[in-house]
Write an enzyme that holds these catalytic residues in place. Structure first.
Site, PDB file in Angstrom:
ATOM      1  N   HIS A   1      34.776 122.358  42.041  1.00 54.45           N
ATOM      2  CA  HIS A   1      35.062 122.019  40.646  1.00 54.45           C
ATOM      3  C   HIS A   1      35.046 123.244  39.736  1.00 54.45           C
ATOM      4  O   HIS A   1      34.804 123.139  38.544  1.00 54.45           O
ATOM      5  CB  HIS A   1      34.093 120.946  40.131  1.00 54.45           C
ATOM      6  CG  HIS A   1      34.446 119.578  40.620  1.00 54.45           C
ATOM      7  ND1 HIS A   1      33.930 118.429  40.068  1.00 54.45           N
ATOM      8  CD2 HIS A   1      35.272 119.160  41.620  1.00 54.45           C
ATOM      9  CE1 HIS A   1      34.418 117.366  40.695  1.00 54.45           C
ATOM     10  NE2 HIS A   1      35.238 117.806  41.646  1.00 54.45           N
TER      11      HIS A   1
ATOM     12  N   ASP B   1      37.898 114.672  52.333  1.00 55.70           N
ATOM     13  CA  ASP B   1      37.634 115.308  51.046  1.00 55.70           C
ATOM     14  C   ASP B   1      36.806 116.556  51.312  1.00 55.70           C
ATOM     15  O   ASP B   1      36.300 116.757  52.416  1.00 55.70           O
ATOM     16  CB  ASP B   1      36.917 114.336  50.108  1.00 55.70           C
ATOM     17  CG  ASP B   1      37.199 114.595  48.639  1.00 55.70           C
ATOM     18  OD1 ASP B   1      37.498 115.757  48.302  1.00 55.70           O
ATOM     19  OD2 ASP B   1      37.103 113.659  47.832  1.00 55.70           O
TER      20      ASP B   1
ATOM     21  N   ASP C   1      40.007 120.880  46.134  1.00 54.04           N
ATOM     22  CA  ASP C   1      39.494 119.510  46.067  1.00 54.04           C
ATOM     23  C   ASP C   1      40.537 118.693  45.289  1.00 54.04           C
ATOM     24  O   ASP C   1      40.610 118.789  44.080  1.00 54.04           O
ATOM     25  CB  ASP C   1      38.149 119.505  45.350  1.00 54.04           C
ATOM     26  CG  ASP C   1      37.640 118.111  45.033  1.00 54.04           C
ATOM     27  OD1 ASP C   1      38.070 117.145  45.692  1.00 54.04           O
ATOM     28  OD2 ASP C   1      36.813 117.985  44.105  1.00 54.04           O
TER      29      ASP C   1
ATOM     30  N   GLU D   1      40.687 109.456  42.226  1.00 49.86           N
ATOM     31  CA  GLU D   1      39.373 109.695  42.829  1.00 49.86           C
ATOM     32  C   GLU D   1      38.431 110.436  41.898  1.00 49.86           C
ATOM     33  O   GLU D   1      37.244 110.136  41.841  1.00 49.86           O
ATOM     34  CB  GLU D   1      39.534 110.477  44.140  1.00 49.86           C
ATOM     35  CG  GLU D   1      38.273 110.522  45.013  1.00 49.86           C
ATOM     36  CD  GLU D   1      37.287 111.605  44.643  1.00 49.86           C
ATOM     37  OE1 GLU D   1      36.136 111.559  45.123  1.00 49.86           O
ATOM     38  OE2 GLU D   1      37.653 112.528  43.865  1.00 49.86           O
ATOM     39  N   GLU D   2      38.949 111.409  41.153  1.00 48.96           N
ATOM     40  CA  GLU D   2      38.076 112.216  40.298  1.00 48.96           C
ATOM     41  C   GLU D   2      37.428 111.398  39.184  1.00 48.96           C
ATOM     42  O   GLU D   2      36.441 111.837  38.590  1.00 48.96           O
ATOM     43  CB  GLU D   2      38.861 113.385  39.689  1.00 48.96           C
ATOM     44  CG  GLU D   2      39.313 114.440  40.685  1.00 48.96           C
ATOM     45  CD  GLU D   2      38.179 115.227  41.327  1.00 48.96           C
ATOM     46  OE1 GLU D   2      36.998 114.990  40.980  1.00 48.96           O
ATOM     47  OE2 GLU D   2      38.463 116.079  42.179  1.00 48.96           O
TER      48      GLU D   2
ATOM     49  N   HIS E   1      42.788 112.529  48.156  1.00 46.90           N
ATOM     50  CA  HIS E   1      43.260 112.306  46.780  1.00 46.90           C
ATOM     51  C   HIS E   1      44.000 113.514  46.238  1.00 46.90           C
ATOM     52  O   HIS E   1      43.636 114.665  46.470  1.00 46.90           O
ATOM     53  CB  HIS E   1      42.104 111.909  45.851  1.00 46.90           C
ATOM     54  CG  HIS E   1      41.089 112.983  45.586  1.00 46.90           C
ATOM     55  ND1 HIS E   1      41.207 113.848  44.519  1.00 46.90           N
ATOM     56  CD2 HIS E   1      39.934 113.305  46.204  1.00 46.90           C
ATOM     57  CE1 HIS E   1      40.160 114.662  44.501  1.00 46.90           C
ATOM     58  NE2 HIS E   1      39.382 114.364  45.515  1.00 46.90           N
TER      59      HIS E   1
END
Length: 349
Positions: A322, A242, A187, A221-222, A70
């Site tokens: 994150h 991922d 990510d 995706e997030e 993603h």
């Protein structure tokens, strides 16, 4: 046998992380990926969500594979224009306010104008606020200071900024002489770069795959639903690429490819997991098995959507997910090697 070039992958990664793409506003980066693939003469199409699907034909067109990574990232959106001329924000994706304190950002208006700013606590100055260190990092206390001469909400609106405008974070990407890549949004843009370089290598070497293989560059995706559609009925195996999450109790590191056994959605397909492990061992690829307790992927989203597929998850190990993320070129290389052998291997069913 020629593996995808790791230095080229990292160079591509640096370009991709530098393109703002918070979930909901990914058109620019999808266009970039589309151009990259079109220059390789790869067939692509966009889905209605704005994601991109590339297809490489294989010897067997009755059984398909799909790989996904993603390109959407964490970000924010303007929640409120405050009387002071600063912005209250709402988060896009699963992260904490403390991880963006002090970060440079960019506000993009609906008309396409872009303004820079900084995300700060309202009570930042220790010379003024006695509770500067103790105040909670939350929506009420954190705000965007815009780099324009604004004194009130009217001044801000005169710039074209309004509620609903997207805010992206400065990735601050750096590479080190010791092989580390430091950046926000590894990510999952690290995985996107890996897949693009894999496709380039397959095309350069004119490798015919055993099965028709689709590559989905998903863009939601997030927020949970990037890869849960546009899966052909012929698709048997669906592999999400991922990040591997690191922390206490985890085996994932920054130097190997992480093969996920289970995440918050439950176990991944056992036979596919064993096949990935066997491929890694057969080709001397460094890997770690791991469980991510607070994690979901495009593959788990596809399972929840009801697709009858074999699902798996692998990826490079990412520290401080994150937040202030980091990985190493060895993890990029090991992930690329496993994918190179996987797409040329037989299916588990």
């Amino acid at each position: 046998m020629t593996y995808p070039n790791t230095k080229e992958t990292i160079s591509l990664l640096k370009e991709i992380v530098s393109i703002p793409s918070p979930s909901g506003n990914t058109k620019e980066v999808i266009t970039y990926v589309e151009k990259f693939l079109n220059e390789l003469n790869v067939e692509t199409r966009r889905n209605r969500k704005g994601g991109l699907i590339a297809t490489l034909p294989g010897k067997d067109d009755a059984n398909h594979r799909m790989l996904t990574a993603h390109v959407d990232t964490l970000g924010a959106i303007v929640k409120e224009i405050k009387p002071s001329g600063r912005l209250k924000i709402d988060l896009i994706g699963g992260f904490k306010y403390n991880s963006i304190e002090g970060e440079y950002c960019e506000i993009e208006t609906s008309a396409g104008k872009k303004y820079t700013g900084t995300i700060l606590m309202h009570q930042t100055s220790v010379h003024v606020y006695k509770d500067a260190g103790k105040a909670e990092r939350n929506q009420e206390n954190m705000e965007v200071r815009i780099d324009e001469k604004v004194h009130n909400a009217e001044d801000v609106r005169a710039l074209g900024i309004e509620v609903g405008d997207f805010i992206s974070f400065d990735p601050r990407v750096q590479t080190t002489a010791s092989g580390y890549i430091k950046s926000r949004h590894l990510d999952d843009k690290a995985s996107v770069a890996i897949l693009l370089q894999l496709i380039k290598q397959l095309m350069t070497d004119n490798i015919e795959l055993p099965y028709t293989t689709h590559f989905l560059i998903s863009n939601n995706e997030e927020i949970g639903y990037g890869g849960n559609s546009n899966i052909t009925p012929e698709t048997v195996e669906y592999l999400a690429v991922d990040m591997g999450a690191m922390g206490d109790g985890q085996s994932t590191d920054e130097y190997t490819v992480s093969i996920c056994v289970k995440d918050a959605s439950g176990p991944y397909h056992y036979e596919l997991r064993k096949r990935l492990v066997q491929l890694a061992e057969d080709h001397q690829i460094e890997y770690k098995l791991d469980i991510y307790p607070f994690y979901g992927s495009d593959a788990s989203a596809a399972i929840r959507a009801g697709h009858d597929i074999v699902h798996g998850l692998i990826g490079p190990g990412i520290d401080s997910s994150h937040a202030f993320e980091r990985t190493h070129e060895e993890s990029i290389e090991n992930t690329a090697k496993l994918l190179y052998h996987y797409v040329q291997s037989r299916m588990v069913l």
